[in-house]
Write a protein that holds these residues in place. Structure first.
Motif, PDB file in Angstrom:
ATOM      1  N   GLU A 200       0.813  -1.293  -0.061  1.00  0.00           N
ATOM      2  CA  GLU A 200      -0.050   0.038   0.168  1.00  0.00           C
ATOM      3  C   GLU A 200       0.886   1.028   0.145  1.00  0.00           C
ATOM      4  N   GLY A 201       1.992   1.165   0.457  1.00  0.00           N
ATOM      5  CA  GLY A 201       2.816   2.517   0.224  1.00  0.00           C
ATOM      6  C   GLY A 201       3.457   2.440  -0.505  1.00  0.00           C
ATOM      7  N   LEU A 202       3.778   1.584  -1.453  1.00  0.00           N
ATOM      8  CA  LEU A 202       4.617   1.667  -2.433  1.00  0.00           C
ATOM      9  C   LEU A 202       3.762   2.038  -3.830  1.00  0.00           C
ATOM     10  N   ARG A 203       2.092   1.677  -3.574  1.00  0.00           N
ATOM     11  CA  ARG A 203       1.285   2.428  -3.898  1.00  0.00           C
ATOM     12  C   ARG A 203       1.301   4.109  -4.249  1.00  0.00           C
ATOM     13  N   LEU A 204       0.790   4.403  -3.184  1.00  0.00           N
ATOM     14  CA  LEU A 204       0.921   5.806  -2.510  1.00  0.00           C
ATOM     15  C   LEU A 204       2.044   6.030  -3.584  1.00  0.00           C
ATOM     16  N   SER A 205       3.401   5.856  -2.928  1.00  0.00           N
ATOM     17  CA  SER A 205       4.064   6.396  -3.604  1.00  0.00           C
ATOM     18  C   SER A 205       3.832   6.328  -5.217  1.00  0.00           C
ATOM     19  N   CYS A 206       3.581   5.614  -5.474  1.00  0.00           N
ATOM     20  CA  CYS A 206       4.145   6.003  -6.946  1.00  0.00           C
ATOM     21  C   CYS A 206       2.797   6.345  -7.822  1.00  0.00           C
ATOM     22  N   ILE A 207       1.602   6.846  -7.109  1.00  0.00           N
ATOM     23  CA  ILE A 207       1.061   8.029  -6.821  1.00  0.00           C
ATOM     24  C   ILE A 207       1.503   9.018  -7.532  1.00  0.00           C
ATOM     25  N   GLN A 208       1.679   9.313  -6.096  1.00  0.00           N
ATOM     26  CA  GLN A 208       2.324  10.648  -5.599  1.00  0.00           C
ATOM     27  C   GLN A 208       3.144  11.436  -6.879  1.00  0.00           C
ATOM     28  N   GLY A 209       3.890  10.097  -7.211  1.00  0.00           N
ATOM     29  CA  GLY A 209       5.497  10.676  -8.015  1.00  0.00           C
ATOM     30  C   GLY A 209       4.601  10.648  -9.481  1.00  0.00           C
ATOM     31  N   ARG A 210       3.272   9.864  -9.744  1.00  0.00           N
ATOM     32  CA  ARG A 210       3.284  10.213 -11.161  1.00  0.00           C
ATOM     33  C   ARG A 210       2.529  11.869 -11.064  1.00  0.00           C
ATOM     34  N   ASP A 211       1.563  11.895  -9.993  1.00  0.00           N
ATOM     35  CA  ASP A 211       0.662  12.963  -9.766  1.00  0.00           C
ATOM     36  C   ASP A 211       1.825  14.010  -9.195  1.00  0.00           C
ATOM     37  N   MET A 212       2.963  13.964  -9.426  1.00  0.00           N
ATOM     38  CA  MET A 212       3.587  14.920  -9.017  1.00  0.00           C
ATOM     39  C   MET A 212       4.650  15.186 -10.659  1.00  0.00           C
ATOM     40  N   GLY A 213       4.713  14.433 -11.660  1.00  0.00           N
ATOM     41  CA  GLY A 213       4.834  14.439 -13.433  1.00  0.00           C
ATOM     42  C   GLY A 213       6.247  13.944 -13.065  1.00  0.00           C
ATOM     43  N   PHE A 214       6.905  12.887 -12.371  1.00  0.00           N
ATOM     44  CA  PHE A 214       7.378  12.157 -12.828  1.00  0.00           C
ATOM     45  C   PHE A 214       6.935  10.932 -13.936  1.00  0.00           C
ATOM     46  N   ASP A 215       8.171  10.743 -15.024  1.00  0.00           N
ATOM     47  CA  ASP A 215       8.170   9.864 -15.576  1.00  0.00           C
ATOM     48  C   ASP A 215       7.993   8.325 -15.142  1.00  0.00           C
ATOM     49  N   GLY A 216       8.522   7.655 -14.112  1.00  0.00           N
ATOM     50  CA  GLY A 216       8.166   6.570 -13.961  1.00  0.00           C
ATOM     51  C   GLY A 216       8.990   6.545 -12.349  1.00  0.00           C
ATOM     52  N   LYS A 217       9.036   5.296 -11.722  1.00  0.00           N
ATOM     53  CA  LYS A 217       9.864   4.695 -10.219  1.00  0.00           C
ATOM     54  C   LYS A 217      11.127   3.940 -10.357  1.00  0.00           C
ATOM     55  N   THR A 218      12.342   3.942  -9.866  1.00  0.00           N
ATOM     56  CA  THR A 218      13.066   3.606  -9.180  1.00  0.00           C
ATOM     57  C   THR A 218      12.698   2.594  -8.147  1.00  0.00           C
ATOM     58  N   LEU A 219      13.266   1.249  -8.553  1.00  0.00           N
ATOM     59  CA  LEU A 219      12.703   0.531  -7.890  1.00  0.00           C
ATOM     60  C   LEU A 219      13.888  -0.973  -7.355  1.00  0.00           C
ATOM     61  N   ILE A 220      13.257  -1.692  -5.988  1.00  0.00           N
ATOM     62  CA  ILE A 220      15.052  -2.218  -5.692  1.00  0.00           C
ATOM     63  C   ILE A 220      14.589  -3.564  -5.986  1.00  0.00           C
ATOM     64  N   HIS A 221      13.711  -4.152  -6.069  1.00  0.00           N
ATOM     65  CA  HIS A 221      12.759  -5.787  -6.249  1.00  0.00           C
ATOM     66  C   HIS A 221      12.206  -5.785  -7.459  1.00  0.00           C
ATOM     67  N   PRO A 222      11.745  -7.058  -8.171  1.00  0.00           N
ATOM     68  CA  PRO A 222      10.826  -7.300  -8.994  1.00  0.00           C
ATOM     69  C   PRO A 222       9.973  -7.432  -8.522  1.00  0.00           C
ATOM     70  N   LYS A 223       9.644  -7.212  -7.109  1.00  0.00           N
ATOM     71  CA  LYS A 223       8.413  -7.433  -6.597  1.00  0.00           C
ATOM     72  C   LYS A 223       7.430  -6.188  -7.079  1.00  0.00           C
ATOM     73  N   GLN A 224       7.887  -5.013  -7.251  1.00  0.00           N
ATOM     74  CA  GLN A 224       7.552  -3.731  -7.270  1.00  0.00           C
ATOM     75  C   GLN A 224       6.787  -3.399  -8.680  1.00  0.00           C
ATOM     76  N   ILE A 225       7.266  -3.764  -9.760  1.00  0.00           N
ATOM     77  CA  ILE A 225       7.386  -3.943 -10.896  1.00  0.00           C
ATOM     78  C   ILE A 225       5.827  -3.425 -11.651  1.00  0.00           C
ATOM     79  N   GLU A 226       5.293  -4.451 -11.497  1.00  0.00           N
ATOM     80  CA  GLU A 226       3.293  -4.433 -11.590  1.00  0.00           C
ATOM     81  C   GLU A 226       2.951  -3.328 -11.170  1.00  0.00           C
ATOM     82  N   LEU A 227       3.238  -2.851  -9.919  1.00  0.00           N
ATOM     83  CA  LEU A 227       2.267  -1.333  -9.449  1.00  0.00           C
ATOM     84  C   LEU A 227       3.291  -0.336 -10.413  1.00  0.00           C
ATOM     85  N   ALA A 228       4.263  -0.184 -10.586  1.00  0.00           N
ATOM     86  CA  ALA A 228       4.950   0.690 -11.417  1.00  0.00           C
ATOM     87  C   ALA A 228       4.250   1.301 -12.515  1.00  0.00           C
TER      88      ALA A 228
END
Length: 291
Positions: A200-228
Motif C-alpha cells: 500500500e505504501g508503494l502504491r501511494l508513492s507511485c500515485i504521488q510520483g505520477r501526480d507530481m510529474g515523474f516519468d517513472g519510479k526506481t525500484l529495488i525488487h522485481p515484486k515492485q514492477i507491476e505497480l510501477a
C-alpha cells in the motif's frame, strides 16, 4: 533530451555482483534496468561485477533499456568503470552523487575520448542537498545528459530526516527536480520505496510520483514492477480521452474554430500536445509488450 517513445515506468536496480539476478532481469517486465556497480557491490567484488555486467550486455536484455551505474570518478574504480562501458552495449551511464556541471562534463569528455557511441547518454543521480541547490547547473551541463534519477535514501540520510508515508521530508527536492527536468527536456525518475512488504505504501508513492510529474519510479525488487507499470503508464481511460480530445479538436479546426469543447471542457492546443504524448507512450508500451 528525453525520448518520449521510451517508456521508463519501472526502473529496477540490479546488483552487478549477482549473475543470477542479471540473468533473471532478461525475463522481467521492467522498462529499464540500472545495472549497479556502486552501492549494491562490495569493494572486493567491484572488478568481478564489472565483468559480469559486460558479459550480460553482450547477450542483451531484449526490449529493456540497460544502463550502468558506475562508481564515482573519485573512487578507485570509477575511471576503469567508465572506460569499460564506453564502447559496450549499455544504453546509458549513471553517474552517482552528481553535485556540479563539471562532473557531467568530465564524464562526457572521457566518453568522447574513448570513442563512445553518440547515442550513449548520461543519467545523473540527484541524492544530496548540494545537488538540489545545483539542479539547474546540472541539468544544463551537457547535451548527453538525458535523465535525473532521485536518490531519496541518501538524501533523507543527509538531511537527518525520517522516512514518512507522505514523503514530506523530500517533497521540496522532488518537486524542484521535476520542474528542472521539464524546463530542460530531461527524463526524471522518482526514488525507491524501501519497504518490500508495504504494498500500500508503494502504491501511494507511485500515485504521488505520477501526480507530481515523474516519468517513472526506481525500484529495488522485481515484486515492485507491476505497480510501477500500472501507475506510470496511461490507463485505458486516459488513452480513450486522449483520442477523443484529438478528434474533437481536429473537427473544430476543420470547422474554422481555434478551440473545441468536449464533455463540457475546453480543449486547446496545449491539451492536444499532452494527448499526443500519452498516445505515443501507450504505443511504445504496446510495442514493448509484444516483444
Amino acid at each position: 533530451m528525453i525520448n518520449i517513445h521510451r517508456p521508463r515506468r519501472s526502473v529496477l536496480y540490479m546488483p552487478g555482483a549477482n549473475t543470477r539476478a542479471l540473468e533473471k532481469a532478461k525475463t522481467l517486465a521492467a522498462d529499464s534496468l540500472i545495472l549497479d556497480l556502486e552501492d549494491a557491490v562490495a569493494p572486493d567484488a567491484k572488478v568481478a561485477a564489472r565483468a559480469n555486467i559486460l558479459a550480460a550486455l553482450e547477450t542483451g536484455f531484449g526490449h529493456r533499456e540497460a544502463v550502468v551505474r558506475i562508481n564515482g570518478l573519485n573512487t578507485p574504480w570509477g575511471a576503469d568503470d567508465l572506460s569499460a562501458f564506453a564502447n559496450s552495449k549499455a544504453d546509458a551511464i549513471v553517474l552517482p552523487k552528481v553535485e556540479s556541471a563539471s562532473q557531467i562534463q568530465e564524464v562526457a569528455t572521457m566518453l568522447d575520448k574513448a570513442g563512445a557511441r553518440s547515442d550513449l547518454t548520461i543519467w545523473a543521480m540527484i541524492e544530496t542537498p548540494m545537488a538540489i541547490f545545483k539542479l539547474q547547473e546540472i541539468a544544463s551541463a551537457h547535451p548527453k545528459l538525458e535523465a535525473l534519477v532521485l536518490g531519496t535514501s541518501d538524501l533523507v540520510k543527509d538531511l537527518h530526516a525520517r522516512h514518512t508515508p507522505s514523503r514530506v521530508e523530500t517533497l521540496t527536492a522532488l518537486s524542484l527536480s521535476v520542474l528542472v527536468a521539464r524546463a530542460y527536456g530531461l527524463c526524471v525518475l522518482d526514488g525507491v520505496h524501501l519497504s518490500l512488504d508495504d504494498e500500500e505504501g508503494l502504491r501511494l508513492s507511485c500515485i504521488q510520483g505520477r501526480d507530481m510529474g515523474f516519468d517513472g519510479k526506481t525500484l529495488i525488487h522485481p515484486k515492485q514492477i507491476e505497480l510501477a507499470n500500472e501507475f506510470f503508464g496511461p490507463s485505458p481511460l486516459e488513452i480513450t480521452e486522449a483520442q477523443e480530445r484529438i478528434a474533437a479538436y481536429d473537427a473544430a479546426i476543420q470547422a474554422g474554430a481555434g478551440i473545441a469543447v468536449l464533455n463540457g471542457k475546453l480543449i486547446e492546443e496545449l491539451h492536444i500536445q499532452d494527448a499526443k504524448r500519452i498516445l505515443a507512450l501507450a504505443k511504445a508500451i504496446e510495442s514493448f509488450a509484444s516483444n
